[in-house]
Design a protein around this motif. Structure first.
Motif, mmCIF file in Angstrom:
data_model
loop_
_atom_site.group_PDB
_atom_site.id
_atom_site.type_symbol
_atom_site.label_atom_id
_atom_site.label_comp_id
_atom_site.label_asym_id
_atom_site.label_seq_id
_atom_site.Cartn_x
_atom_site.Cartn_y
_atom_site.Cartn_z
ATOM 1 N N MET A 466 0.821 -1.218 0.000
ATOM 2 C CA MET A 466 0.000 0.000 0.000
ATOM 3 C C MET A 466 0.855 1.268 0.000
ATOM 4 O O MET A 466 0.336 2.365 0.160
ATOM 5 C CB MET A 466 -0.905 0.019 1.241
ATOM 6 C CG MET A 466 -1.744 -1.217 1.432
ATOM 7 S SD MET A 466 -2.674 -1.121 2.974
ATOM 8 C CE MET A 466 -3.311 -2.791 3.107
ATOM 9 N N SER A 467 2.147 1.108 -0.157
ATOM 10 C CA SER A 467 3.053 2.256 -0.058
ATOM 11 C C SER A 467 2.960 3.152 -1.290
ATOM 12 O O SER A 467 2.465 2.742 -2.350
ATOM 13 C CB SER A 467 4.495 1.768 0.112
ATOM 14 O OG SER A 467 4.913 1.026 -1.022
ATOM 15 N N ASN A 468 3.432 4.381 -1.114
ATOM 16 C CA ASN A 468 3.497 5.313 -2.245
ATOM 17 C C ASN A 468 4.751 6.167 -2.116
ATOM 18 O O ASN A 468 5.207 6.473 -1.005
ATOM 19 C CB ASN A 468 2.265 6.220 -2.287
ATOM 20 C CG ASN A 468 2.130 7.091 -1.052
ATOM 21 O OD1 ASN A 468 1.757 6.621 0.025
ATOM 22 N ND2 ASN A 468 2.439 8.382 -1.183
ATOM 23 N N ARG A 469 5.315 6.521 -3.238
ATOM 24 C CA ARG A 469 6.532 7.329 -3.228
ATOM 25 C C ARG A 469 6.159 8.802 -3.130
ATOM 26 O O ARG A 469 5.357 9.321 -3.891
ATOM 27 C CB ARG A 469 7.386 7.069 -4.463
ATOM 28 C CG ARG A 469 8.657 7.922 -4.515
ATOM 29 C CD ARG A 469 9.654 7.426 -5.529
ATOM 30 N NE ARG A 469 10.236 6.147 -5.150
ATOM 31 C CZ ARG A 469 11.204 6.019 -4.221
ATOM 32 N NH1 ARG A 469 11.663 7.084 -3.577
ATOM 33 N NH2 ARG A 469 11.684 4.820 -3.953
ATOM 34 N N VAL A 470 6.792 9.467 -2.178
ATOM 35 C CA VAL A 470 6.571 10.894 -1.950
ATOM 36 C C VAL A 470 7.751 11.712 -2.456
ATOM 37 O O VAL A 470 7.581 12.781 -3.047
ATOM 38 C CB VAL A 470 6.339 11.168 -0.451
ATOM 39 C CG1 VAL A 470 6.083 12.653 -0.202
ATOM 40 C CG2 VAL A 470 5.178 10.332 0.078
ATOM 41 N N LEU A 471 8.959 11.197 -2.237
ATOM 42 C CA LEU A 471 10.191 11.871 -2.657
ATOM 43 C C LEU A 471 11.080 10.890 -3.398
ATOM 44 O O LEU A 471 10.987 9.675 -3.202
ATOM 45 C CB LEU A 471 10.958 12.393 -1.436
ATOM 46 C CG LEU A 471 10.329 13.494 -0.588
ATOM 47 C CD1 LEU A 471 11.134 13.658 0.690
ATOM 48 C CD2 LEU A 471 10.277 14.796 -1.347
ATOM 49 N N SER A 472 11.949 11.420 -4.205
ATOM 50 C CA SER A 472 12.961 10.570 -4.846
ATOM 51 C C SER A 472 13.982 10.164 -3.791
ATOM 52 O O SER A 472 14.162 10.851 -2.788
ATOM 53 C CB SER A 472 13.659 11.330 -5.970
ATOM 54 O OG SER A 472 14.435 12.389 -5.432
ATOM 55 N N PRO A 473 14.633 9.023 -3.975
ATOM 56 C CA PRO A 473 15.655 8.603 -3.004
ATOM 57 C C PRO A 473 16.740 9.654 -2.814
ATOM 58 O O PRO A 473 17.235 9.844 -1.691
ATOM 59 C CB PRO A 473 16.218 7.317 -3.623
ATOM 60 C CG PRO A 473 15.140 6.819 -4.520
ATOM 61 C CD PRO A 473 14.466 8.041 -5.061
ATOM 62 N N GLU A 474 17.108 10.348 -3.893
ATOM 63 C CA GLU A 474 18.186 11.353 -3.799
ATOM 64 C C GLU A 474 17.763 12.531 -2.922
ATOM 65 O O GLU A 474 18.521 12.974 -2.047
ATOM 66 C CB GLU A 474 18.555 11.860 -5.196
ATOM 67 C CG GLU A 474 19.129 10.809 -6.137
ATOM 68 C CD GLU A 474 18.079 9.870 -6.707
ATOM 69 O OE1 GLU A 474 18.452 8.754 -7.146
ATOM 70 O OE2 GLU A 474 16.885 10.245 -6.688
ATOM 71 N N ILE A 475 16.533 13.019 -3.130
ATOM 72 C CA ILE A 475 16.059 14.158 -2.348
ATOM 73 C C ILE A 475 15.879 13.764 -0.886
ATOM 74 O O ILE A 475 16.237 14.530 0.021
ATOM 75 C CB ILE A 475 14.734 14.698 -2.920
ATOM 76 C CG1 ILE A 475 14.941 15.218 -4.339
ATOM 77 C CG2 ILE A 475 14.176 15.799 -2.025
ATOM 78 C CD1 ILE A 475 15.918 16.366 -4.454
#
Length: 584
Positions: A466-475
């Protein structure tokens, strides 16, 4: 001839003799017929089941007076922590019941009945006068509780008195081994053994079992004299396993209680989350209560503040706002912002920094928690996009805990944003969150920018799906490194440092809101962060409500508790120390 006449005369019977002789014969016939009829009737009753009031009827009548169907109680399921440590268990107890009709056949007026009640009161440890008065008031009833859930050995001593009309049933009593340490999570049950708060209430239907039944024969005193067999077996309640690690829970509770006492605060919360799984590993609140002693309950202490109490998060939102600024591509961690002359006028409001920081980088805005720098960045961002980004972090919505009474918090939603409204949201005013929501947001940063729903149970649900990406790994890594400067000697959160580990976080100090607006001298002190910096394992949030001694800034009040919790947690979880740290 004369002799013959005499013989004939003796043979003849008088009418009276004939009457007596007939009666005698009739009586003999009747006497012989009665046992024959009785034997016939007995045979009919014993042999012919279909006969009117035959043996089956008589058996039913006898059973109705002595055979009873009694419940076989089913105990509630256990609640355990992630390692199987029991947090709520049910223990069998003896409940003494009475049939007032049998106990007081004259309504309690005879000296003998008064004496019996006096002996009973001593065994039950009750006031004899009150017990007699109570029994008199229900003397027409057949059932009344006298004392519920006594220890079995004490119950046996009452039954040993062999008092007519006194018997017992088995009930289960809930026991909470962790006491006040986990009370706000686990909750408690009521007199009917149904959940009233916490997980006990949330999962009441799963925890509650289904009673069985058995048939027994009782004597006139109500005592079971024979067990006639089980009708249906009880089905025990389902066990519930939580994500809580009681080792970390004790640490969080200890440090929170110490901080609240040290700073003479109204209360507080600490939440510890596994950043990779979204599991809540610890959730402590002050003030607390002992669920094993209902007499000690104080109104308001039973609520789980970490999930029910909302507040303005203040500067702890700045890393989230700066993260969005980095995502736009308009800024980098090294972008320079001129904060001179140490204040900025926005509409009718003047926003201040403690000193004039001059030209500082975006990283240093986080390090020094600059209001002026954050405001200048915020005025270049789309407020609706920033609001949506905060929502993706888990703010303004309930978590996946499904906890009873949980608050969703608030996020502003406006068609037209004022400049002060845009600035306020960027540095944590004009919105409200719970401590758990804030921990969820920081766990997202620590998890490489992926938000996994925060939850309290290990129930087989794949929350990572159920996860969602909020930021890029780099940021997200850039934000962690920027927050790491907060815990250096020149940062506002230097008191959160942990020997052997690099930690990252952000201080926050927010005015409390009352009925008439902001309360001038009342604050919430906050610290939120992740550890270790190199590969974050935990997100920790500390909230201290209204400290009145030893300062009120987040760096003074909340940061030390964060450092102590993280220090013990890192060692407990066998997290490898950082190769180099800011502490010698």
């Amino acid at each position: 001839m004369t002799k013959q006449r005499k013989t004939v005369k003796r043979a003849a019977k008088s009418p009276t003799q004939r009457l007596y002789s007939g009666r005698f014969g009739f009586v003999m016939i009747v006497l012989l017929a009665l046992p024959i009829a009785l034997l016939g009737r007995l045979g009919l009753l014993q042999v012919v089941p279909e006969a009117d009031q035959g043996f089956e009827f008589l058996q039913d009548q006898g059973d109705a007076r002595s055979i009873r169907e009694v419940a076989i109680p089913a105990h509630r399921g256990m609640i355990t922590d992630r390692n199987g440590e029991p947090l709520a268990i049910s223990t069998p107890m003896t409940t003494i019941i009475a049939n007032p009709r049998l106990l007081l056949p004259t309504g309690g007026e005879s000296p003998q009945e008064v004496e019996v009640v006096n002996r009973l009161a001593v065994a039950l440890e009750l006031d004899a006068g009150e017990l007699l008065s109570r029994l008199k008031s229900v003397s027409s009833r057949r059932f009344v509780y006298l004392r519920r859930r006594m220890p079995p050995n004490e119950g046996e001593s009452v039954l040993a008195l062999n008092i007519r009309g006194i018997s017992s049933i088995t009930e289960y009593q809930r026991y909470y081994p962790a006491g006040e340490v986990a009370a706000h999570i686990v909750g408690f049950t009521g007199a009917d053994d149904r959940g009233q708060e916490g997980i006990e209430l949330l999962r009441d239907s799963e925890l509650t079992g289904t009673n069985g039944s058995r048939r027994v024969a009782r004597d006139l005193l109500g005592n079971v004299i024979r067990d006639l067999g089980v009708i249906s077996s009880p089905e025990m309640g389902q066990d519930i396993q939580l994500s809580i690690d009681m080792r970390l829970q004790y640490i969080a509770y200890r440090e929170l209680k110490a901080a609240v006492i040290r700073h003479q605060a109204e209360g507080g919360s600490i939440v510890v989350v596994d950043v990779a799984t979204g599991e809540v590993l610890a959730m402590a609140n002050q003030p607390s209560y002992n669920p094993n002693n209902r007499a000690s309950f104080i109104p308001g202490t039973t609520r789980n503040r970490a999930l029910t109490d909302i507040f303005e998060p203040g500067s702890t939102v700045k890393p989230l706002s700066i993260g969005y600024a980095l995502e736009t591509g308009l800024f980098t961690p090294d972008s320079i912002i001129d904060t001179s002359p140490g204040w900025i006028r926005v509409g009718s409001k003047t926003l201040l920094d403690p000193v004039n920081y001059g030209e500082i980088s975006l990283t240093r805005i986080i390090t020094k928690s600059s209001q002026v720098g954050t405001t200048k960045v915020a005025l270049q961002l789309d407020p609706n996009e920033l609001r949506d980004r905060l929502y993706q972090y888990g703010l303004g919505q309930k978590t996946a805990t499904e906890f009873p009474g949980e608050s969703a918090g608030t996020l502003p939603s406006q068609m037209v944003w004022s400049d002060i409204g845009r600035a306020n949201v960027a540095f944590g005013y004009g919105l409200s969150v719970t401590a758990t929501q804030l921990a969820s947001a920081y766990a997202t940063i620590g998890n490489g920018g992926v938000h996994v729903p925060v939850h309290l149970e290990r129930n087989g649900v794949d929350y990572r799906a159920m996860s969602n990406r909020v930021l890029s790994p780099e940021i997200s890594q850039q934000i962690v490194e920027m927050m790491a400067t907060v815990t250096t000697l020149e940062g506002s959160g230097k008191n959160a440092r942990v020997p052997g580990y690099n930690v990252a976080g952000k201080t926050g100090t927010a005015h409390k809101v009352g009925a008439e607006g902001y309360m001038g001298a009342s604050y919430r002190s906050l610290f939120a962060g992740v550890a270790p910096v190199e590969n974050p394992r935990l997100a920790v949030v500390v909230v201290i409500d209204e400290p009145t001694a030893g300062g009120h800034f987040g760096g003074e009040v909340a940061a030390p508790a964060f450092g102590k919790v993280v220090a013990d947690a890192m060692r407990l979880l066998n997290v490898a120390p950082s190769t180099s740290t800011s502490i010698d």
